[in-house]
Structure formats: structure tokens, C-alpha cells
Design an enzyme around this catalytic site. Structure first.
Site, PDB file in Angstrom:
ATOM      1  N   GLY A 162       0.752  -1.180   0.009  1.00 49.74           N
ATOM      2  CA  GLY A 162       0.024  -0.018   0.110  1.00 49.74           C
ATOM      3  C   GLY A 162       0.894   1.239  -0.017  1.00 49.74           C
ATOM      4  CE1 TYR A 163       3.278   2.224  -3.804  1.00 51.38           C
ATOM      5  CE2 TYR A 163       1.354   1.007  -3.979  1.00 51.38           C
ATOM      6  CZ  TYR A 163       2.721   1.180  -4.611  1.00 51.38           C
ATOM      7  OH  TYR A 163       3.282   0.207  -5.097  1.00 51.38           O
ATOM      8  CG  PHE A 164       1.919   6.171   3.862  1.00 50.29           C
ATOM      9  CD1 PHE A 164       0.462   5.804   4.644  1.00 50.29           C
ATOM     10  CD2 PHE A 164       2.800   5.302   4.490  1.00 50.29           C
ATOM     11  CE1 PHE A 164       0.166   5.044   5.572  1.00 50.29           C
ATOM     12  CE2 PHE A 164       2.591   4.648   5.427  1.00 50.29           C
ATOM     13  CZ  PHE A 164       1.524   4.274   6.233  1.00 50.29           C
TER      14      PHE A 164
END
Lengths: 157, 157
Positions: free
Chosen positions: A30-32
Site C-alpha cells: 500500500g501507499y501513503f
């Protein structure tokens, strides 16, 4: 900091399955931050390890990469805070007849069934022997950046 | 992952300088994400260490914190990619007469001259003996979040 130099291809056939499977790893990532303005910040969790990775915003074959292993419990907690949906894929590491190590990703989720192959290189000029099961190269096609593949379905080719 | 429980105060006088100085550290820190929607992602570089820290978006006294030491060379490279301006401050660790450890930050940059005091607690209910050199508590005042102090000057009180 390392330089990540890689090329990415569509996979046209199941021909890769005849090669030696080194390892098969379920991955959730996942990504911020997607790297539009700031660097890409990625949390990756496998069945036994977790990593935090920062990648510079350049497109194309070469990017700066800062990767740190973090405690698995931290990774599992952090990925809950990442943008939804996360990317889920199973990575197969295979070695072809020319001793090239390929990472074959079979995606789940919105791009269920998509198969991509990546190869990491020492330099941009390093020659790659293209196996017959590879399809079109998508190294410079933004639609095939992982950060995009979690939420946007790519057309079948 | 750790819980960071801290209270933050303005510093009204120089009275803190009479206490034992444990350590004095120049700090530069920058952000990839400010925590408006995603967690705060902070790079902090001192004269000898670097850290990457992810903090949850909650406001107030308690926040989840994931902090990882990273190679100093990585920190120096990553901070260049953070939002401008970064925060520059000198942190003084002092122990007061009641054996309380305070972090006194003297800011440079847009908030040059601002002095803040922080104390880390084991629980939100842990009593704090307020030294006479402290000013108003700003724990819940968003203007005094570090992520804001790099770019927005706070009024003098």
C-alpha cells in the site's frame, strides 16, 4: 540508498511456468504517497517480512530507492493506514534458461488475472534476452506502475 | 510501534537554563506528508543520526508512532526531497528539580526565536509538575504542531 533499475513487461503466455521456481511470495502493498509531487512511500508485507520503501519521483527505468525492513507487526499495522485499495499479488521468482531472474506478479483485486514480469538490472544498458513468453514492454507506461494498479483496471491486451 | 504521549508548552522565561543540560542536538526535520489525510511521515537528521518516523493522524496528547533509525547518508538525501522549508531547531534535553526530562526546542527559520518545551509521558494521566519557566500549554493547538511550524509563523505571546 540504492538505484533501482528495472524493466517491466506484459506476460503473453504461460511459458514462464516451465522455468525453475525459486520462490513464491504473497505480497500486499500500500501507499501513503503516490509520487505525483512527493516521493512514493510504500509499505509491503509478505507472509514473513515487511518493508518500508521510498522511491524517487522519476519515471522510467531508473529510480532511487530507499528500502528498510521493519517489524512485521508494524507493517501489518501501517498497511491498514495506506490508501485503499491496497495491491495484492503473488510474486513468483523464476530463473530462465539464460540465468536471468524474473519476478512474475499475478495480481488479485481490480486487476485480477493481470500478469507482469520484471527484471532488475545493473545498468540501463545491460542487455536482456527476451523470452518468448513475454509480451509488450511497459516500463514507461504509467498505467502499469504498481501505485496505479491497485485502483485502476488496465485494458486487456 | 509505540504510543507517543506528550504535552507541549510555550516557554515563558529562560529559567530552564539553570537545570542540568543532558544533551544538545541540532535537528533538521522535514515531511513527505502532513497528516491531513495520510499519516505524518517525517525525516529527522541530527549531527550523527537519522530517523524516519510515521505518526498517526490523531491530534492531542497520544499518537501512534513508528520510528526507524536509517543510515545518516540516507537521511541527508531524503530530507532534500521533503517539503520546503524544513524545520531547523536545536533541542536541549534538561532534567528539572523533580527529575522530569524536558526537551526544549529553540527554533530557527520562519519561527526563529520560538522556544517550546515537550515532555513525554507514560500515560495521559501521569501528573506533570509545571516548572515556573513554562508558559501556556499548546498540546492541542494545531499551530504548534511541528509540521506547521516550518512554514507558518506563530504570533508572539
Amino acid at each position: 540508498m540504492a538505484l533501482e533499475i528495472e524493466r517491466k513487461f506484459l506476460v503473453a503466455t504461460d511459458g514462464w511456468k516451465k522455468h525453475t521456481l525459486v520462490k513464491k511470495v504473497p505480497i500486499e502493498q500500500g501507499y501513503f504517497s503516490t509520487g505525483e509531487k512527493a516521493p512514493v512511500i510504500r509499505i509491503r508485507v509478505t507472509n514473513e517480512q515487511a518493508f518500508m520503501t521510498i522511491k524517487s519521483t522519476q519515471r522510467g527505468m531508473t529510480r532511487k530507492e530507499f528500502e528498510y525492513e521493519i517489524p512485521l507487526v508494524d507493517g501489518e499495522e501501517l498497511i491498514k493506514a495506506c490508501w485503499r485499495p491496497t495491491i495484492k499479488k503473488t510474486r513468483h521468482y523464476i530463473v530462465d534458461n539464460f540465468d536471468q531472474l524474473w519476478e512474475i506478479d499475478i495480481f488479485r483485486g481490480v486487476n485480477k488475472g493481470l500478469v507482469l514480469a520484471e527484471i532488475e538490472l545493473e545498468s540501463e544498458k545491460q542487455p536482456v534476452i527476451i523470452p518468448e513468453w513475454l509480451g509488450r514492454e511497459v516500463t514507461n507506461d504509467d498505467r502499469y506502475r504498481n501505485v496505479a494498479l491497485g485502483s485502476t483496471k488496465v485494458p486487456k491486451e
